[in-house]
Design an enzyme around this catalytic site. Structure first.
Site, mmCIF file in Angstrom:
data_model
loop_
_atom_site.group_PDB
_atom_site.id
_atom_site.type_symbol
_atom_site.label_atom_id
_atom_site.label_comp_id
_atom_site.label_asym_id
_atom_site.label_seq_id
_atom_site.Cartn_x
_atom_site.Cartn_y
_atom_site.Cartn_z
ATOM 1 N N ASP A 101 -15.311 82.925 70.870
ATOM 2 C CA ASP A 101 -16.687 82.669 71.315
ATOM 3 C C ASP A 101 -17.318 83.914 71.939
ATOM 4 O O ASP A 101 -17.751 83.901 73.087
ATOM 5 C CB ASP A 101 -16.692 81.500 72.312
ATOM 6 N N GLU A 143 -5.656 81.402 74.422
ATOM 7 C CA GLU A 143 -5.878 80.115 73.774
ATOM 8 C C GLU A 143 -5.397 80.079 72.324
ATOM 9 O O GLU A 143 -6.132 79.654 71.422
ATOM 10 C CB GLU A 143 -7.351 79.711 73.861
ATOM 11 N N TYR A 170 -12.062 73.007 81.118
ATOM 12 C CA TYR A 170 -13.501 72.863 81.347
ATOM 13 C C TYR A 170 -13.849 71.381 81.506
ATOM 14 O O TYR A 170 -14.612 70.816 80.723
ATOM 15 C CB TYR A 170 -14.281 73.487 80.184
ATOM 16 N N GLU A 196 -9.452 80.157 83.479
ATOM 17 C CA GLU A 196 -10.857 79.949 83.118
ATOM 18 C C GLU A 196 -11.310 78.585 83.614
ATOM 19 O O GLU A 196 -10.552 77.609 83.547
ATOM 20 C CB GLU A 196 -11.089 80.015 81.596
#
Length: 645
Positions: free
Chosen positions: A198, A444, A497, A533
């Protein structure tokens, strides 16, 4: 005297990789080639026209239209051409340069080297039409000895660099080319680059290009490992000399005042320097005088027949020691808590191109924020940035470009071989840096896939063999029950997240889900954990009360919920928290991204959102709770004592 075991292993595994960072010394000269280069994109259907027509054999302006292109910079955002912004394939750079005659005469006793700080992602380099090197992979430097070419009679030297940003399942990061065969919907030979990360796939020559000299017999490499035993600082060193087996060496270690505090003048290429009561390298906000750097001077003399050679190189050395327990991360024997950020090399117009104004602004913001650390998400950052981390005391989790490893095809031997080579280059480049306290081999990956077990077992064990002095990790977003690779790491780094990508808009679930995440990971592996994160997108200036997604209030609310769990778990095994992200950054165009990723606490132009002030208050509070001196908000002059409030 034999080299220390850790140092001997480090040297044996690294072998011959790129040499020392270029710098001017009394025996070395440097010519900066940054500025405007001639540029041409190969827009042929197969992207092979440049090679077929041999653009490198004559001035590129004779091959067709060229434009000016700044170096260093990504080429994508420089022009008004949308096709160039999203271009995939070969682009060509060229610069004609003058070289001092004293560099090129056959009896000068000099070696001339062409150095490229980084180019994304595959590069081929020619000088005067002769290929001198090629390099696979972006974000890391490479170089070529061009002495013989420079000694040929020529008024100017033409440097040509072809760069290809195509990503395949076997590159780092991986990707794939998708051809669109439906001619009713797409032009013939139409293709798109598919990526699984991303951030925008910026390309070009991103860091400085240099010519530099060394003597023909020269200091090829210096490796240092530091240790602390009682009140004695130990610097174990090994120096590699190229060009002669007959030489003498002297080493001097100088403090901030320029005083020699240790030396070795016995001519051996390996040994130890010892200091009583040394000034240790401490992270920012962990000590009144953080980031203390000594200066190691290496002086070599050699004689080859009637010809004598002399070389001189300097290296900043910080004396520090890193250790990991089941619940703590220790620097110099003291618990260290990572309160920092994730970043990107990303800014307007420049893309990933190195820019000193952006770099210094970012470091000033980091210190204003009270951040003591960052991860080089998701690739190695410029050496100039790493130098400042050493200088300012910013602790670094040094990550390779292993992002987007999702497909089973990217876990095969071909991918692993390249991944191992990239880690070898990264470890060699940054092995001497006190700021680098941990290696990250990926971000990831699909670590729940069966081949991830052997892939990461090999990759992590190899990295530990290259550098037994630092812990190794990778960053996971895989569920703890199915992750097959985290078992091989020293520290668990986990991304999550909650209330954003999962249970979007539901702030009330964060504390429960986050607490369970930490408990599950720790119960299974008994290793310290970093929340590597977390965060939420916020459009600067968009407000709502009650908070709703994409507002500045919602970003703050997400952070507040995470903080509550962080404060509980850091009493046990949580050793760090890294916000995603330091600043907004560009991504590929999609229906989920409006002009890029907006999870920054600063805008892309480095202006603070409300969350920046919230994080500043937290980080300065953490600094006062977890350090060994009282802190006040910063006076940003270098090496100033941080005065008690």
């Amino acid at each position: 005297m034999a080299a220390a075991p850790g140092l001997a292993l480090l040297l044996a595994v690294l072998g011959s990789t790129r040499a020392l960072s270029p710098r001017e010394t009394p025996t070395r000269e440097l010519k900066e080639l940054s500025g405007l280069w001639s540029f041409r994109a190969d827009r042929s259907s197969g992207r092979r026209q440049g090679f077929e027509e041999k653009w490198y054999q004559r001035p590129m302006r004779e091959t067709g239209p060229v434009i000016d292109m700044p170096v260093p910079a990504s080429f994508n955002d420089i022009t008004q051409d949308p096709k160039l912004r999203d271009f995939t394939g070969w682009v060509w750079y060229e610069k004609e340069v003058w070289v001092p005659r004293c560099w090129t005469s056959s009896d000068a006793g000099k070696r001339v080297v062409l150095y490229v700080g980084s180019a994304n992602y595959y590069s081929v380099v020619w000088v005067n039409g002769v290929q001198v090197t090629s390099h696979e992979g972006g974000h890391l430097p490479f170089e070529a000895d061009v002495t013989k070419i420079m000694q040929s009679p020529s008024l100017q030297y033409r440097i040509t660099i072809a760069v290809n940003n195509t990503l395949t399942p076997y590159t780092l990061p991986p990707g794939r080319i998708q051809y669109m065969s439906d001619t009713k919907r797409y032009p013939s030979d139409y293709f798109v680059q598919i990526i699984q990360f991303d951030f925008f796939n910026y390309a070009g020559i991103h860091r400085p290009v240099l010519l530099y000299t060394t003597p023909s017999v020269f200091i090829d490499d210096v490796t240092v490992i530091t240790d602390i035993q009682n009140d004695i600082g130990i610097i174990t060193y090994e120096v590699s000399i190229h060009g002669s087996a007959h030489f003498s060496l002297s080493l001097k270690l100088r403090d901030h005042r320029g005083q020699v505090v240790a030396s070795n003048i016995d001519g051996r290429p390996f040994g130890q320097l010892k200091l009583h009561d040394p000034n240790l390298w401490w992270p920012y906000l962990m000590h009144e005088k953080p980031a203390y750097l000594y200066n190691l001077e290496v002086h070599m003399k050699s004689r080859n027949g009637s010809t004598s050679f002399e070389d001189f190189y300097t290296l900043a050395v910080g004396i520090r020691k890193v250790q990991v327990t089941k619940t703590q991360f220790l620097i110099n024997g003291k618990p260290f808590y990572f309160h920092g950020v994730n970043k990107h090399e990303d800014s307007d117009m420049r893309g990933k191109g190195l820019d000193w104004s952006v770099i210094i602004k970012d470091f000033n913001l980091l210190r204003w924020l009270g951040a003591n650390s960052f991860r080089t998400s998701h690739y190695p950052y410029a050496e100039e940035i790493m130098d400042l981390c050493d200088k300012y005391g910013i602790v670094v989790i040094d990550e390779c470009p292993g992002v987007g490893i999702k497909d089973p095809e990217s876990f095969g031997n071909k991918s692993l071989t390249h991944h191992l080579a990239v880690m070898k280059e990264l470890v060699h480049r940054d092995k001497n840096r006190p700021s680098v306290v941990m290696w990250s081999v990926a971000n990831e990956p699909a670590s729940g896939l069966p081949p991830a077990d052997s892939y990461f077992k090999t990759l992590i064990s190899s990295t530990k063999a290259m550098d037994p002095t630092r812990p190794v990790t990778f960053v996971t977003d895989t569920d703890y029950e199915v992750d097959k690779a985290i078992q091989y790491t020293d520290v668990i780094c986990v991304n999550s997240y909650f209330s954003w990508y999962h249970d979007s808009g539901h702030l009330e679930v964060i504390q429960l889900q986050l607490a369970n995440q930490f408990e599950n990971w720790y119960k299974k592996y008994q290793k310290p954990i970093i929340q590597s994160e977390y965060g939420a997108d916020a459009i600067a200036g968009l407000h709502s009360d009650p908070p709703v997604m994409f507002t500045e209030e919602y970003q703050q609310a997400v952070m507040q919920e995470y903080f509550k769990v962080f404060d509980e778990k850091r009493k046990a095994y949580l050793i760090g928290e890294l916000i995603w992200n330091f600043a907004d950054f560009m991504t590929v165009q999609s229906k989920t991204r409006v002009d890029g990723n907006k999870k920054g606490i600063f805008t892309r132009q480095r202006q603070p959102k409300m969350s920046a002030f919230m994080l500043q208050n937290r980080y300065w509070k953490l600094a006062n709770e977890t350090t060994f001196i009282s802190q006040s908000k910063p006076d940003l002059s270098i090496h100033e004592t941080v005065h008690v409030k």
